[in-house]
Design a protein around this motif. Structure first.
Motif, short mmCIF file in Angstrom:
data_model
loop_
_atom_site.label_atom_id
_atom_site.label_comp_id
_atom_site.label_asym_id
_atom_site.label_seq_id
_atom_site.Cartn_x
_atom_site.Cartn_y
_atom_site.Cartn_z
N GLU A 198 29.82 54.45 87.79
CA GLU A 198 29.73 54.38 89.26
C GLU A 198 29.68 52.95 89.76
O GLU A 198 29.84 52.69 90.96
CB GLU A 198 28.48 55.14 89.74
N ARG A 256 17.19 51.03 84.38
CA ARG A 256 17.68 52.33 83.93
C ARG A 256 17.43 52.44 82.43
O ARG A 256 17.87 51.62 81.65
CB ARG A 256 19.18 52.45 84.21
N GLU A 273 16.08 47.14 89.55
CA GLU A 273 16.26 48.49 89.01
C GLU A 273 16.30 48.43 87.49
O GLU A 273 16.95 47.55 86.92
CB GLU A 273 17.55 49.11 89.53
N GLU A 321 24.06 58.17 78.17
CA GLU A 321 23.60 58.39 79.54
C GLU A 321 23.85 57.15 80.40
O GLU A 321 24.29 57.25 81.56
CB GLU A 321 22.12 58.74 79.55
N LEU A 322 23.57 55.98 79.83
CA LEU A 322 23.74 54.75 80.59
C LEU A 322 25.22 54.44 80.83
O LEU A 322 25.58 53.92 81.89
CB LEU A 322 23.07 53.60 79.85
N GLU A 348 27.57 56.64 81.23
CA GLU A 348 28.00 57.54 82.29
C GLU A 348 27.54 57.03 83.66
O GLU A 348 28.28 57.07 84.64
CB GLU A 348 27.46 58.94 82.04
N TRP A 349 26.30 56.55 83.72
CA TRP A 349 25.77 56.00 84.98
C TRP A 349 26.54 54.77 85.42
O TRP A 349 26.86 54.59 86.60
CB TRP A 349 24.29 55.66 84.79
N ALA A 350 26.91 53.91 84.46
CA ALA A 350 27.55 52.63 84.79
C ALA A 350 28.95 52.81 85.36
O ALA A 350 29.46 51.90 86.02
CB ALA A 350 27.60 51.74 83.55
N ALA A 382 27.74 48.88 89.00
CA ALA A 382 26.43 48.26 89.14
C ALA A 382 26.61 46.84 89.68
O ALA A 382 27.60 46.18 89.37
CB ALA A 382 25.71 48.22 87.79
#
Length: 295
Positions: A224, A211, A209, A217-218, A220-222, A226
């Motif tokens: 969750e 991203r 993957e 943005e990254l 905020e995604w992280a 990884a």
């Protein structure tokens, strides 16, 4: 097709160290030279002997040489024996769990020991998470630097990012999955949320993957979470133009301290160019000082 040549020394009886890149995940990335080296090397120094034997089995290769462990905790103690092996004419193949030895993996000390002893060292190139992530990032990477792993402690990590505020090159680094969110949050605080980056995980593996986005943005995604092997590519800083007028006072202070005007302009212009990443003209700064004096 001509068979690959064995990795024994270039001349009969001459030993050498061979660094070999191993697949990061996809077994199909193993080169023909790696296959041959695993089957013909006199000694295989492996970061994880079990993984290396499993790799050879998956490639259909029978290891005929001696296999010894070569991970961080035993690296120094293994050096004398491996150097002796090479001095006595044996080929030592160095492999790590994935990618290229010496790149955030064991290898540097053995290479340095062989160089010091005047022994031959060569390399079988192949997979590298660094160059793979750079290619996939979608960022300008004509010039880049590699920084291994960032510091684990928050204060030291923030200080590290502080050194990248004006770094014009793209920066590649590895990070553990459980520290990724905190790492990216610190990057946002120090470098700003608009700096672009790419987080690459599980490269060449089934769940690969990539991203891409801003640091904000990254980060905020992280949050969750990884998993897997993580490689981060950070965009280089964009050069910010400096107005010569803003540097006039600094030039005048140096002149008051006894420096000639032209020399002061040269010193201040060079320092401003280094810190901003944009070229500051000595001539334009000189003219700005004269204009300010006339006013």
């Amino acid at each position: 097709m001509q068979a690959a040549k064995p990795v024994h020394g270039a001349n009969p009886g001459e030993g050498r160290l061979v660094l070999a890149a191993t697949p990061m995940g996809d077994i199909g990335d193993a080169s023909a030279r790696l296959r041959d080296a695993l089957g013909t090397a006199d000694v295989i120094a492996a970061e994880d002997t079990r993984r290396t034997k499993a790799l050879a089995a998956a490639l259909g290769v029978t290891i005929t040489g001696r296999v010894v462990s070569f991970y961080d905790q035993v690296e120094v103690s293994r050096l004398p024996g491996l150097v002796t092996d090479i001095e006595e004419g044996r080929t030592v193949l160095l492999v790590t769990d994935a990618g290229m030895p010496s790149v955030s993996d064991p290898g540097y000390r053995l290479v340095a020991a062989c160089v010091e002893a005047g022994l031959p060292v060569t390399c079988l190139p192949g997979p590298s998470a660094v160059t793979t992530a750079l290619a996939l990032s979608g960022l300008p990477v004509e010039r880049f630097c590699f920084d291994g792993f960032p510091p684990r402690k928050p204060g030291q990590r923030r200080a590290y990012f502080g050194t990248l505020v004006q770094e014009p090159r793209a920066v590649v680094f590895f990070e553990a999955p459980h520290r990724l969110a905190a790492c990216l949050a610190d990057a946002v605080d120090v470098l700003g949320g608009d700096r672009r980056a790419a987080v690459c995980r599980e490269l060449t593996k089934t769940y690969e993957e990539v991203r891409r986005g801003t640091l904000a943005e990254l980060a905020e995604w992280a949050v969750e979470g990884a998993r897997g092997e993580i490689t981060v590519v950070l965009e280089g800083a964009v050069a910010v133009a400096t107005d010569p007028v803003d540097l006039v006072d600094e030039v005048e202070r140096k002149v008051e301290d006894g420096m000639r005007l032209k020399d002061a302009c040269a010193v201040v212009a060079e320092a401003a160019s280094t810190s901003s990443g944009a070229t500051v003209s000595k001539r334009e700064l000189y003219d700005a000082v004269l204009e300010a004096r006339r006013d």
